[in-house]
Design an enzyme around this catalytic site. Structure first.
Site, PDB file in Angstrom:
ATOM      1  N   ARG A   1      25.271  74.182   4.236  1.00 44.12           N
ATOM      2  CA  ARG A   1      25.537  75.076   5.363  1.00 44.12           C
ATOM      3  C   ARG A   1      26.511  74.383   6.308  1.00 44.12           C
ATOM      4  NH1 ARG A   1      24.059  78.592   2.589  1.00 44.12           N
ATOM      5  NH2 ARG A   1      22.376  80.093   2.916  1.00 44.12           N
TER       6      ARG A   1
ATOM      7  N   ILE B   1      19.067  71.505  -5.929  1.00 44.51           N
ATOM      8  CA  ILE B   1      20.524  71.383  -6.140  1.00 44.51           C
ATOM      9  C   ILE B   1      20.951  69.905  -6.089  1.00 44.51           C
ATOM     10  CG2 ILE B   1      22.822  72.122  -5.362  1.00 44.51           C
ATOM     11  CD1 ILE B   1      21.453  74.689  -4.271  1.00 44.51           C
TER      12      ILE B   1
ATOM     13  N   GLU C   1      31.616  80.988   9.878  1.00 43.64           N
ATOM     14  CA  GLU C   1      32.274  81.533   8.684  1.00 43.64           C
ATOM     15  C   GLU C   1      32.744  82.942   9.007  1.00 43.64           C
ATOM     16  OE1 GLU C   1      29.835  81.172   5.181  1.00 43.64           O
ATOM     17  OE2 GLU C   1      29.673  79.023   5.429  1.00 43.64           O
TER      18      GLU C   1
ATOM     19  N   HIS D   1      32.931  79.880   0.739  1.00 45.57           N
ATOM     20  CA  HIS D   1      31.483  79.993   0.445  1.00 45.57           C
ATOM     21  C   HIS D   1      31.254  80.686  -0.914  1.00 45.57           C
ATOM     22  CE1 HIS D   1      27.288  80.227   2.545  1.00 45.57           C
ATOM     23  NE2 HIS D   1      27.165  79.965   1.259  1.00 45.57           N
TER      24      HIS D   1
HETATM   25  C1  DGY Z   1      22.670  80.727  -0.716  1.00 42.33           C
HETATM   26  O1  DGY Z   1      22.142  81.395  -1.626  1.00 42.33           O
HETATM   27  O2  DGY Z   1      22.022  80.292   0.228  1.00 42.33           O
HETATM   28  C2  DGY Z   1      24.121  80.427  -0.846  1.00 42.33           C
HETATM   29  O3  DGY Z   1      24.652  79.868   0.281  1.00 42.33           O
HETATM   30  C3  DGY Z   1      24.897  81.632  -1.304  1.00 42.33           C
HETATM   31  O4  DGY Z   1      24.577  81.810  -2.620  1.00 42.33           O
END
Ligand code: DGY
Length: 329
Positions: A237, A157, A266, A285
């Site tokens: 997170r 990512i 959360e 989230h």
């Molecule tokens: C994950 O997949 O870990 C995300 O936080 C939710 O898609």
């Protein structure tokens, strides 16, 4: 007889239908997750569990039912699962890597842009009927193009964020436990130690997993090193940020804005002081929440579950080491 499984929430049909075809499935229908004692009760007679990041999968749960052959987590992150405990018990754990990379990076960039250009404040302003005229100083934000972006975590990512940033002519720094010298030239990114990244970045976007080293990595010390104009984005997170220190940094002007897709805990508590700050944007989230991506995640989670209950290797195991040992039968 079909294998008995528990699915801890209604997931999209792309995965749910596969599970319903292949398994004798009990599916939790509520919007809220099953309370702990109910989850423990539900898995008692099951051989498979399709869990969500809201379910705590620990040694107690694993020992409750030694017949459990697989836990398939509907997420790429798996900090809700005690992986060493699962591995010690030969229990394979599945996750959903890859399919949400671009969707999550799109959203992290959306938060970055929204925070920089005050999109939510602007919409609130219009909704509140405050828009009277074009104003030379109305809702001025900061430029994204040409700014320095610091990526904390340079996995899938983080790298997808770097691609997006290059389209905005951003200078990209990254910090990761593993330096990716092989990607630096082709992606136009530079490795920086954490202190340099904190000091030089106009935007910081967090893409690390949550572990003992990254928990509260953004604390008072980190905020004291950041630019007063810095914008912090977290789609990883919540506990990577110390929220008390963040409140202090935002309310005292040590940093400019935070945009959070994830919080600790959360949902963010109603009495969290962060909810009161105009320079803290919090969303629930949803970084991976597109129809296509959540469908693909459901399909992957279903395939991991079905492979596991049939004693086959999971397509995407988090702990492939379990296959070096005798698998749970
Ligand atoms: C994950 O997949 O870990 C995300 O936080 C939710 O898609």
């Amino acid at each position: 007889m079909k294998p008995k499984v528990f699915v801890s929430r209604l997931i999209p049909d792309e995965g749910l239908n596969l599970v319903l075809d292949a398994c004798d499935a009990e599916v939790w229908q509520d919007e809220l997750p099953p309370p702990r004692e109910i989850l423990l009760e539900k898995i008692r007679d099951k051989v498979g569990l399709l869990s969500l990041l809201t379910d705590k999968i620990d040694a107690e749960l694993m020992d409750m039912n030694p017949q459990l052959r697989v836990v398939s987590n509907y997420a790429v992150g798996f900090d809700n699962v005690d992986i060493p405990a699962a591995t010690a018990r030969g229990l394979p754990i599945g996750n959903t890597p890859g399919v949400l990379t671009d969707t999550t990076a799109d959203f992290a960039f959306t938060l970055l842009m929204s925070a920089a250009r005050r999109v939510v404040e602007g919409a609130d302003y219009v909704r509140a009927g405050k828009w009277k005229t074009w104003g030379p100083k109305l809702l001025m934000g900061v430029d994204v193009h040409g700014a320095t972006l610091g990526l904390v975590g340079f996995g899938r990512i983080g790298q997808a964020m770097a691609k997006r940033a290059s389209g905005f002519d951003m200078r990209v720094l990254y910090y990761d436990q593993y330096r990716r010298a092989d990607l630096e030239q082709s992606m136009g990114v530079m490795y920086a130690d954490m202190d340099t990244l904190l000091r030089e970045s106009d935007f910081i976007s967090i893409h690390t997993d949550l572990n003992a080293t990254t928990r509260h990595m953004f604390n008072a010390d980190a905020f004291s090193k950041m630019k007063a104009s810095a914008i912090l984005v977290n789609t990883a997170r919540g506990p990577v940020i110390d929220h008390a220190a963040l409140y202090d940094a935002l309310s005292s002007g040590k940093i400019r804005v935070a945009a959070l897709d994830v919080t600790e805990p959360e949902p963010i508590p109603m009495d969290s002081p962060l909810r009161t700050l105009p320079n803290c944007l919090v969303v629930p989230h949803i970084a991976s929440a597109t129809i296509a991506t959540r469908g693909k995640m459901a399909e992957m989670a279903a395939k991991n579950l079905i492979a596991g209950v049939n004693g086959e290797r999971l397509p995407t195991p988090v702990n492939p080491e379990v296959y070096d040992k005798e698998m749970r039968k």
